[in-house]
Design an enzyme around this catalytic site. Structure first.
Site, PDB file in Angstrom:
ATOM      1  N   GLY A 126       9.883   1.318   0.462  1.00 40.28           N
ATOM      2  CA  GLY A 126      10.737   1.570   1.629  1.00 40.28           C
ATOM      3  C   GLY A 126      11.658   0.409   1.927  1.00 40.28           C
TER       4      GLY A 126
ATOM      5  N   THR B 269      14.739   0.145   1.511  1.00 42.14           N
ATOM      6  CA  THR B 269      16.045   0.570   2.053  1.00 42.14           C
ATOM      7  C   THR B 269      15.967   0.892   3.545  1.00 42.14           C
ATOM      8  N   GLY B 270      14.767   0.903   4.123  1.00 39.07           N
ATOM      9  CA  GLY B 270      14.591   1.218   5.544  1.00 39.07           C
ATOM     10  C   GLY B 270      14.831  -0.005   6.423  1.00 39.07           C
ATOM     11  N   GLN B 271      14.748   0.217   7.745  1.00 34.80           N
ATOM     12  CA  GLN B 271      14.944  -0.896   8.681  1.00 34.80           C
ATOM     13  C   GLN B 271      14.001  -2.056   8.371  1.00 34.80           C
TER      14      GLN B 271
ATOM     15  N   ASP C  87       8.506   7.266  -6.123  1.00 36.77           N
ATOM     16  CA  ASP C  87       8.387   8.197  -5.002  1.00 36.77           C
ATOM     17  C   ASP C  87       6.918   8.300  -4.623  1.00 36.77           C
TER      18      ASP C  87
ATOM     19  N   ALA D  40       7.140   2.592   3.113  1.00 36.41           N
ATOM     20  CA  ALA D  40       7.784   3.900   2.892  1.00 36.41           C
ATOM     21  C   ALA D  40       7.022   4.986   3.637  1.00 36.41           C
TER      22      ALA D  40
ATOM     23  N   SER E 218       0.923   2.756  12.977  1.00 37.73           N
ATOM     24  CA  SER E 218       1.840   2.934  14.113  1.00 37.73           C
ATOM     25  C   SER E 218       1.107   3.145  15.435  1.00 37.73           C
TER      26      SER E 218
ATOM     27  N   GLU F 155       1.972   5.244  17.410  1.00 38.76           N
ATOM     28  CA  GLU F 155       1.932   6.700  17.616  1.00 38.76           C
ATOM     29  C   GLU F 155       0.517   7.243  17.420  1.00 38.76           C
TER      30      GLU F 155
ATOM     31  N   TYR G 252       3.370  13.483  12.636  1.00 38.72           N
ATOM     32  CA  TYR G 252       3.574  12.103  12.168  1.00 38.72           C
ATOM     33  C   TYR G 252       2.392  11.227  12.587  1.00 38.72           C
TER      34      TYR G 252
ATOM     35  N   LYS H 241      -0.343   9.249  10.251  1.00 37.53           N
ATOM     36  CA  LYS H 241      -0.557   7.796  10.313  1.00 37.53           C
ATOM     37  C   LYS H 241      -2.033   7.456  10.549  1.00 37.53           C
TER      38      LYS H 241
ATOM     39  N   HIS I 163       9.670  -0.968  17.114  1.00 35.76           N
ATOM     40  CA  HIS I 163      10.514  -2.150  16.931  1.00 35.76           C
ATOM     41  C   HIS I 163      11.857  -1.704  16.378  1.00 35.76           C
TER      42      HIS I 163
HETATM   43  P1  NAP Z   1      12.727   3.884   8.024  1.00 35.33           P
HETATM   44  O1  NAP Z   1      13.919   3.072   8.405  1.00 35.33           O
HETATM   45  O2  NAP Z   1      12.740   5.358   8.263  1.00 35.33           O
HETATM   46  O3  NAP Z   1      12.471   3.637   6.451  1.00 35.33           O
HETATM   47  C1  NAP Z   1      11.586   4.443   5.717  1.00 35.33           C
HETATM   48  C2  NAP Z   1      11.666   4.066   4.243  1.00 35.33           C
HETATM   49  O4  NAP Z   1      10.760   4.914   3.502  1.00 35.33           O
HETATM   50  C3  NAP Z   1      13.057   4.263   3.607  1.00 35.33           C
HETATM   51  O5  NAP Z   1      13.292   3.203   2.712  1.00 35.33           O
HETATM   52  C4  NAP Z   1      12.877   5.559   2.821  1.00 35.33           C
HETATM   53  O6  NAP Z   1      13.739   5.671   1.708  1.00 35.33           O
HETATM   54  C5  NAP Z   1      11.431   5.411   2.348  1.00 35.33           C
HETATM   55  N1  NAP Z   1      10.819   6.677   1.935  1.00 35.33           N
HETATM   56  C6  NAP Z   1      10.718   7.824   2.667  1.00 35.33           C
HETATM   57  N2  NAP Z   1      10.070   8.767   1.962  1.00 35.33           N
HETATM   58  C7  NAP Z   1       9.765   8.217   0.736  1.00 35.33           C
HETATM   59  C8  NAP Z   1       9.125   8.707  -0.425  1.00 35.33           C
HETATM   60  N3  NAP Z   1       8.656   9.955  -0.531  1.00 35.33           N
HETATM   61  N4  NAP Z   1       8.974   7.868  -1.485  1.00 35.33           N
HETATM   62  C9  NAP Z   1       9.464   6.597  -1.434  1.00 35.33           C
HETATM   63  N5  NAP Z   1      10.090   6.090  -0.351  1.00 35.33           N
HETATM   64  C10 NAP Z   1      10.243   6.893   0.719  1.00 35.33           C
HETATM   65  O7  NAP Z   1      11.410   3.321   8.719  1.00 35.33           O
HETATM   66  P2  NAP Z   1      11.134   1.866   9.396  1.00 35.33           P
HETATM   67  O8  NAP Z   1      11.488   1.920  10.815  1.00 35.33           O
HETATM   68  O9  NAP Z   1      11.687   0.815   8.515  1.00 35.33           O
HETATM   69  O10 NAP Z   1       9.536   1.825   9.332  1.00 35.33           O
HETATM   70  C11 NAP Z   1       8.844   1.309   8.210  1.00 35.33           C
HETATM   71  C12 NAP Z   1       7.418   1.818   8.220  1.00 35.33           C
HETATM   72  O11 NAP Z   1       6.770   1.416   9.413  1.00 35.33           O
HETATM   73  C13 NAP Z   1       7.275   3.340   8.183  1.00 35.33           C
HETATM   74  O12 NAP Z   1       6.095   3.640   7.471  1.00 35.33           O
HETATM   75  C14 NAP Z   1       7.111   3.725   9.631  1.00 35.33           C
HETATM   76  O13 NAP Z   1       6.433   4.957   9.744  1.00 35.33           O
HETATM   77  C15 NAP Z   1       6.284   2.553  10.121  1.00 35.33           C
HETATM   78  N6  NAP Z   1       6.418   2.196  11.534  1.00 35.33           N
HETATM   79  C16 NAP Z   1       7.647   1.975  12.084  1.00 35.33           C
HETATM   80  C17 NAP Z   1       7.741   1.569  13.398  1.00 35.33           C
HETATM   81  C18 NAP Z   1       9.072   1.280  14.035  1.00 35.33           C
HETATM   82  O14 NAP Z   1       9.116   1.210  15.271  1.00 35.33           O
HETATM   83  N7  NAP Z   1      10.125   1.068  13.276  1.00 35.33           N
HETATM   84  C19 NAP Z   1       6.567   1.369  14.155  1.00 35.33           C
HETATM   85  C20 NAP Z   1       5.333   1.577  13.547  1.00 35.33           C
HETATM   86  C21 NAP Z   1       5.265   1.968  12.229  1.00 35.33           C
HETATM   87  P3  NAP Z   1      15.196   6.360   1.804  1.00 35.33           P
HETATM   88  O15 NAP Z   1      16.140   5.261   2.172  1.00 35.33           O
HETATM   89  O16 NAP Z   1      15.392   6.886   0.414  1.00 35.33           O
HETATM   90  O17 NAP Z   1      15.124   7.455   2.841  1.00 35.33           O
HETATM   91  O1  F7E Z   2      11.566   7.969  20.646  1.00 34.51           O
HETATM   92  C1  F7E Z   2      12.260   9.631  23.877  1.00 34.51           C
HETATM   93  C2  F7E Z   2      11.282  10.316  22.928  1.00 34.51           C
HETATM   94  O2  F7E Z   2      12.446   8.570  18.393  1.00 34.51           O
HETATM   95  C3  F7E Z   2      11.096   7.133  21.691  1.00 34.51           C
HETATM   96  C4  F7E Z   2       9.251   5.585  15.109  1.00 34.51           C
HETATM   97  O3  F7E Z   2       9.722   4.382  14.540  1.00 34.51           O
HETATM   98  O4  F7E Z   2       8.193   4.425  16.918  1.00 34.51           O
HETATM   99  C5  F7E Z   2       9.138   5.434  16.610  1.00 34.51           C
HETATM  100  O5  F7E Z   2       8.732   6.684  17.160  1.00 34.51           O
HETATM  101  C6  F7E Z   2      10.954   7.928  22.976  1.00 34.51           C
HETATM  102  C7  F7E Z   2      10.210   9.259  22.818  1.00 34.51           C
HETATM  103  O6  F7E Z   2      10.708   6.715  18.651  1.00 34.51           O
HETATM  104  C8  F7E Z   2      15.530  10.962  23.109  1.00 34.51           C
HETATM  105  O7  F7E Z   2      10.851  11.560  23.481  1.00 34.51           O
HETATM  106  C9  F7E Z   2      14.343  10.629  24.877  1.00 34.51           C
HETATM  107  O8  F7E Z   2       9.293   9.397  23.892  1.00 34.51           O
HETATM  108  O9  F7E Z   2      12.989   6.295  19.367  1.00 34.51           O
HETATM  109  P1  F7E Z   2      12.026   7.387  19.212  1.00 34.51           P
HETATM  110  P2  F7E Z   2       9.176   7.181  18.605  1.00 34.51           P
HETATM  111  O10 F7E Z   2       9.026   8.649  18.637  1.00 34.51           O
HETATM  112  O11 F7E Z   2       8.450   6.399  19.659  1.00 34.51           O
HETATM  113  C10 F7E Z   2       6.864   4.652  16.423  1.00 34.51           C
HETATM  114  C11 F7E Z   2       6.014   3.472  16.797  1.00 34.51           C
HETATM  115  C12 F7E Z   2       6.844   5.004  14.986  1.00 34.51           C
HETATM  116  O12 F7E Z   2       5.883   4.703  14.286  1.00 34.51           O
HETATM  117  C13 F7E Z   2       7.897   5.934  14.489  1.00 34.51           C
HETATM  118  O13 F7E Z   2       8.028   5.853  13.075  1.00 34.51           O
HETATM  119  O14 F7E Z   2      12.265   8.279  23.420  1.00 34.51           O
HETATM  120  N1  F7E Z   2      13.616  10.181  23.809  1.00 34.51           N
HETATM  121  N2  F7E Z   2      15.511  11.120  24.477  1.00 34.51           N
HETATM  122  C14 F7E Z   2      14.336  10.376  22.705  1.00 34.51           C
HETATM  123  N3  F7E Z   2      14.075  10.086  21.402  1.00 34.51           N
HETATM  124  C15 F7E Z   2      15.019  10.388  20.473  1.00 34.51           C
HETATM  125  N4  F7E Z   2      14.789  10.076  19.183  1.00 34.51           N
HETATM  126  N5  F7E Z   2      16.208  10.978  20.844  1.00 34.51           N
HETATM  127  C16 F7E Z   2      16.517  11.292  22.148  1.00 34.51           C
HETATM  128  O15 F7E Z   2      17.584  11.841  22.440  1.00 34.51           O
END
Ligand code: NAP
Ligand code: F7E
Length: 320
Positions: A9, A11-13, A57, A80, A124, A126, A148, A152, A178
């Site tokens: 992953g 390429t992700g954030q 993948d 990923a 997460s 979540e 989701y 997790k 984050h």
């Molecule tokens: P993100 O921006 O959505 O990045 C997800 C990455 O996973 C991308 O590089 C994507 O590739 C890759 N990916 C998706 N499906 C795949 C597959 N089948 N095989 C290989 N690679 C695949 O997510 P993020 O925010 O950086 O989060 C990173 C990880 O932390 C994730 O597991 C997320 O669930 C977890 N997480 C995030 C947060 C948060 O707040 N950001 C909090 C808690 C946990 P492509 O570019 O090809 O789509």
């Molecule tokens: O929503 C509310 C929505 O989509 C946050 C992922 O990185 O963090 C992320 O999941 C809140 C929710 O993030 C809109 O209902 C209101 O209560 O930014 P979000 P998320 O669902 O908390 C966790 C830790 C992860 O692990 C996940 O991968 O905001 N909300 N209005 C909205 N959300 C979205 N997306 N769009 C709206 O218009």
């Protein structure tokens, strides 16, 4: 000796921030990408010549084993996943394949190729979902509220189980939300900061959002990748909650973001039921005292600084 890390992953954030961080630490950095008819490597464009990319993948066990054999990493960061919560209701099986079973495929690959590799699983907040108590720490029971979140929980427990079954150095980092200027545009913070920039520049008129009362513990992605790395440097593998301990509502994000460009958020934001979820996570707040104690980790960027940083980056992007 140069340490070698593999980031799924990349390429992700988080993958892009972690790659920056590991390069800074002197690591040789490898990342996995999915084959696509177009390359989507914007987040790692600035380090493209400093990282090695491999096609893999999470659905394909052979691709995982091949990459692990080719790279011979010391550390694997499994970032990923299908990470957008609303999509998990539309694609629950695919989310389960990527976000849940994908973790087992990674762990089995690692066990087969080299059980000494250290493994980080991106778990997460979540998983806490309909929270059992506040704030949430490593002992708080899980109650996920989306496919989701459920996936997790599986990823978390399979990591714990492989650690206990096969004596792997495998850890689960339970990270709260984050964000950053590299956050995907569909997540709420980035949706808001992008819209604020466009409204300020007269490229957009209104912003439609779902639940404005939802509360999250939002931190900066750049701070959180440091915590991931710290977990893999410990003597013994342990799981950690990572967050700021401060909770804000979606409404607060709007207020700070619009205020930063001198606008009143209430004049532009409209509530739209289309963005409500079938089951909502109302509030999340971390107790990261274990991370402070054992990892010496604390967040640096505050909520207000984070939102302003994101607005500034979006203003610059849209002004260009
Ligand atoms: P993100 O921006 O959505 O990045 C997800 C990455 O996973 C991308 O590089 C994507 O590739 C890759 N990916 C998706 N499906 C795949 C597959 N089948 N095989 C290989 N690679 C695949 O997510 P993020 O925010 O950086 O989060 C990173 C990880 O932390 C994730 O597991 C997320 O669930 C977890 N997480 C995030 C947060 C948060 O707040 N950001 C909090 C808690 C946990 P492509 O570019 O090809 O789509
Ligand atoms: O929503 C509310 C929505 O989509 C946050 C992922 O990185 O963090 C992320 O999941 C809140 C929710 O993030 C809109 O209902 C209101 O209560 O930014 P979000 P998320 O669902 O908390 C966790 C830790 C992860 O692990 C996940 O991968 O905001 N909300 N209005 C909205 N959300 C979205 N997306 N769009 C709206 O218009």
């Amino acid at each position: 000796m140069t340490k070698r890390a593999l980031v799924t992953g990349i390429t992700g954030q988080d993958g892009s921030y972690l790659a920056d961080f590991l390069l800074e630490k002197g690591y040789e950095v490898h990342g996995t990408v999915r084959r696509s008819s177009v390359e989507k490597f914007e987040r790692i464009q600035h380090i493209r010549d400093r990282v090695t990319l491999h096609q893999m993948d999470l659905l394909d066990q052979l691709s995982i084993i091949t990459v692990l054999e080719d790279v011979e990493p010391w550390e694997v960061y499994n970032l990923a996943a299908q990470s957008f919560v609303p999509t998990s209701w539309n694609q629950p099986l695919l989310t389960g394949e990527f976000t849940a079973l994908g973790v087992t495929r990674m762990l089995d690959g690692l066990r087969t190729v080299n059980p000494d590799i250290r493994f980080y699983q991106a778990s997460s907040s979540e998983m806490f979902g309909k929270v059992r108590r506040t704030p949430q720490d490593e002992e708080t029971p899980f109650y996920p509220r989306s496919p989701y979140g459920v996936a997790k929980v599986y990823g978390h427990f399979i990591t714990v189980n492989y650690r206990e079954s096969y004596d792997l150095f495998a850890v689960s980092g339970i990270l709260f939300n984050h964000e950053s200027p590299r956050r995907g545009l569909e997540f709420v913070t980035r949706k808001i900061t992008d819209a604020v920039a466009r409204i300020k520049l007269k490229q957009q008129k209104v912003l439609r959002l779902g639940n404005l009362d939802a509360c999250r513990d939002w931190g900066f992605a750049g701070d959180y990748v440091d915590a991931m790395w710290r977990m893999l440097q410990l003597e013994e593998p342990e799981d950690f909650v990572i967050g700021t301990g401060v909770m804000h509502s979606v409404r607060d994000v709007c207020r700070v973001a619009f205020e930063h460009v001198g606008l009143d958020w209430e004049a532009y934001v409209m509530e739209d039921p289309a963005f409500l979820r079938p089951a909502e996570v109302e509030e999340l707040c971390a107790d990261a005292s274990k991370a402070k104690r054992l990892l010496d980790w604390e967040p640096v960027v505050s909520f207000e600084e984070l939102v302003r940083m994101m607005v500034d980056a979006d203003l610059e992007r849209h002004s260009g």
